[in-house]
Design an enzyme around this catalytic site. Structure first.
Site, PDB file in Angstrom:
ATOM      1  CG  HIS A 141      33.186   9.063 -66.527  1.00 10.78           C
ATOM      2  ND1 HIS A 141      33.035  10.186 -65.739  1.00 10.78           N
ATOM      3  CD2 HIS A 141      34.365   9.211 -67.191  1.00 10.78           C
ATOM      4  CE1 HIS A 141      34.077  10.995 -65.930  1.00 10.78           C
ATOM      5  NE2 HIS A 141      34.896  10.427 -66.798  1.00 10.78           N
ATOM      6  CG  ASP A 194      40.118  11.219 -64.230  1.00  8.70           C
ATOM      7  OD1 ASP A 194      40.739  10.277 -64.745  1.00  8.70           O
ATOM      8  OD2 ASP A 194      39.457  12.041 -64.896  1.00  8.70           O
ATOM      9  CG  HIS A 222      37.377  13.931 -67.198  1.00  6.79           C
ATOM     10  ND1 HIS A 222      38.416  13.125 -67.635  1.00  6.79           N
ATOM     11  CD2 HIS A 222      37.274  14.949 -68.086  1.00  6.79           C
ATOM     12  CE1 HIS A 222      38.907  13.617 -68.757  1.00  6.79           C
ATOM     13  NE2 HIS A 222      38.236  14.725 -69.051  1.00  6.79           N
ATOM     14  CG  ASP A 280      42.699  12.840 -66.569  1.00  2.00           C
ATOM     15  OD1 ASP A 280      43.004  12.886 -65.363  1.00  2.00           O
ATOM     16  OD2 ASP A 280      41.662  12.285 -66.982  1.00  2.00           O
TER      17      ASP A 280
END
Length: 331
Positions: free
Chosen positions: A132, A169, A171, A246
């Site tokens: 990110h 991931d 995200h 996740d």
């Protein structure tokens, strides 16, 4: 350095290097949701349960290495503690010298894992996957973008001309996509939840947005199609694999329903793709926020065990090298 086990001594080519930075602990406030303890648990669990690992303390990435993906002004302000309160809130950590040191070493671990992968087929960063972080700011518990930094450094060192970042991931790797948006020499692939953070997505070279509640079968079908597209469009010479925990059904933030077996099949799909096309792989752990931290650690340890098996299979194929992949336009 912790010495590798009996398997590693007897068959040196099957030893997997694992780089760690978990002893650099951020002083977080009580109740902070970032699972800092998981990194120590991963290292200790891997040492107990995965034969043939060779553990190395990660060295910090230099300013020059960080600058391959980040603006010098941001590197300097982050390092000196000059980030604004808003910038710290976006990262999700209060500034501290430990935050900077850990972030540098997490990037250094991915750099080291990439270098080791060229000789051994696979190597592991026991943290990393900080996807990110943008070129000029951090976000989502990510200060510096280890995958983007390592990809460009491997190119600068002339180890690989074409690098693929395979981000699994839950995200989207928005910072990675933004940093590398105009770079045709690095392919960004992201499978992620369409209704999950970040809610304003960037454009990767290949985005596969999946609905809430997706299970093993649909996820694996989407992944296989994405890997086939990656090979058709790009034919990478190095993979940096973000093996987030996740997507697991027990994750607090994930919204997906992958089982532990499904995540094993996910990892095996990536390693099988790399083995088929003789592509070195550097693995990072990326996210994981299980309702029970032991579940998250179990997902990460499973990935490390499968990486170790991949190393043994990689070694067995080196006597029959395949042809070098041809360059193709990724756009």
């Amino acid at each position: 350095m912790l010495q590798c086990g009996k398997l590693c001594r007897e068959k040196r080519e099957c030893c997997v290097k694992a780089y760690y930075s978990d002893h650099f602990v951020l002083p977080l406030p009580p109740g902070h949701r970032f699972p800092m303890v998981k990194y120590r648990m991963i290292r200790e669990g891997a040492a107990r349960t995965v034969p043939g690992l060779e553990f190395h303390e990660a060295m910090p990435a230099s300013d020059g290495e960080l600058a391959l993906a980040h603006h010098p002004d941001y590197i300097g302000r982050a390092s000196r503690g000059e980030l604004t309160a808003a910038e710290q809130r976006e990262i999700g950590f209060p500034w501290s010298p430990e935050m900077v040191e850990r972030s540098r070493r997490s990037s250094g671990a991915t750099i080291a894992a990439c270098r080791a992968a060229f000789s051994e087929g696979v190597a592991v960063n026991l943290a990393g996957g900080t996807h990110h972080a943008y070129g000029d700011h951090g976000a989502g518990f990510c200060v510096f973008n280890d995958a983007a930094i390592a990809a460009r450094l491997m190119q600068a060192e002339r180890r690989a001309a074409r690098v693929a970042i395979v981000d699994l991931d839950v995200h989207q790797g928005n910072g990675t996509a933004a940093i590398l948006a105009r770079d045709d020499s690095v392919f960004t692939l992201s499978l992620h939840g369409q209704n999950n953070y970040p809610f304003e997505k960037e454009q990767s070279d290949l985005d596969v947005a999946l609905p809430d509640g997706v299970g093993d079968e649909d996820y694996l079908c989407a992944l296989q199609q994405a890997l086939a597209t990656l090979q058709q469009r790009f034919a990478p010479q190095l993979l940096i694999y973000l093996a987030g925990a996740d997507p697991h059904e027990g994750d607090r933030l994930g919204k997906m329903k992958l089982s532990l077996a499904g995540l094993a099949a996910r990892d095996q799909a990536v390693f099988s793709y790399a083995r088929e096309h003789e592509i070195p792989v550097a693995v990072t752990m990326a996210g994981g926020y299980g309702r029970e931290i032991e579940q998250t650690v179990a997902v990460h340890l499973q990935t490390i065990r499968l990486a170790s098996l991949h190393a043994a299979r990689w070694s067995s194929r080196q006597a029959e090298p395949g042809p070098a992949p041809m360059m193709e336009n990724k756009k």
